[in-house]
Design an enzyme around this catalytic site. Structure first.
Site: not given
Ligand code: 13P
Length: 263
Positions: A19-21, A242-243, A176, A104, A182, A221, A106
């Site tokens: 997930n590149w956000k 994510g990251g 999640e 998600h 993050g 994470s 967010e």
């Molecule tokens: P991180 O891997 O950066 O914690 O993000 C997880 C995430 O929200 C994937 O959708």
């Protein structure tokens, strides 16, 4: 070890989703996808990239003729019409997307998405043959108040009550924990396994064997250093990353770990 039989895990193909956000540019996307493709091929794991919607066409073109699939990060609950800024499920499917993330944390947190809205989005995706990746997760306050299972059950039930669960493997669930996204804090493999096992039980109550068929991902994470321990758990079928998905070799190393614990 708690959970379902280890042999059942091998019926579910491991899945790792990046997930590149809201990251990327035409140039950096191209570099990142090339870096991923230059890593040794990974046979036993499905790999999906979810870029910002403005880059879907570019990324679809970049991964054509590869094993990578593309997904969107969100979808409208509406079919068509006067909904400025929204993107419909039919549009994503026509473009060639295979997956879409819904619910998600967010989106739930910053866009006030309710369980009902997430369910309607998942249903829209299924209508056009997109595979929704349905995210559920508790906040730190909820966990510390002992509400984790209650919150997750409500989030999952809202979707299961709306979608047609006769089609197995038509959707993916992703756990999640909000406090792990993050932050560098990961749920321990045992903590994640407890939750995954509970989610699988709930799926099985909805329809016999739905839990056995459905892939449940962990997200929060994930890094190459913790991926193997998480993916070795019997009810964790891969990751929503994510990251670490913004680094080609880290992401592919995570996918390799998922593949090592698959069929
Ligand atoms: P991180 O891997 O950066 O914690 O993000 C997880 C995430 O929200 C994937 O959708």
């Amino acid at each position: 070890m708690e959970g379902f039989l280890a042999s059942e895990k091998y019926m579910r193909r491991p899945l790792v989703v990046g997930n590149w956000k809201m990251n990327g540019s035409l140039t950096s996307n191209s570099h990142l996808l090339k870096a991923m493709q230059s890593c040794p091929a990974i046979e036993g794991c499905e790999i999906v990239i979810c870029p910002p919607s403005i880059f879907l066409t570019q990324c679809l073109a970049e991964v054509s003729n590869t094993r990578f699939a593309i997904g969107a990060q969100d979808v409208s609950e509406h079919k068509v019409g006067a909904f400025t800024g929204e993107v419909s499920a039919a549009m994503l499917a026509e473009l060639g997307c295979k997956y879409v993330i819904v619910g998600h944390s967010e989106r739930r947190q910053f866009h006030c998405e309710s369980n009902g809205l997430v369910a309607r989005k998942a249903a829209r995706a299924l209508d056009v043959g997109l595979i929704p990746i349905i995210c559920v997760g508790e906040t730190l306050t909820q966990r510390e108040s002992g509400l984790t299972f209650h919150v997750l059950a409500e989030q999952l039930d809202a979707v299961l009550n709306v979608i047609d669960t006769d089609v197995s493997s038509a959707f993916v669930v992703s756990y999640e924990p909000v406090w792990a996204i993050g932050t560098g804090k990961t749920a321990t493999p045992e903590m994640a396994q407890d939750v995954h096992s509970m989610l699988r039980e709930k799926l099985n109550i909805k329809r016999p064997n739905l839990g056995v068929d459905t892939r449940i991902l962990y997200g929060g994470s994930i890094k190459p250093e913790n991926a193997a321990a998480l993916f070795s758990m019997p009810d964790i079928d891969g990751g929503l990353v994510g990251g670490a998905s913004l680094d080609g070799s880290m992401f592919m190393s995570i996918a390799k770990s998922a593949s090592d614990f698959g069929s």
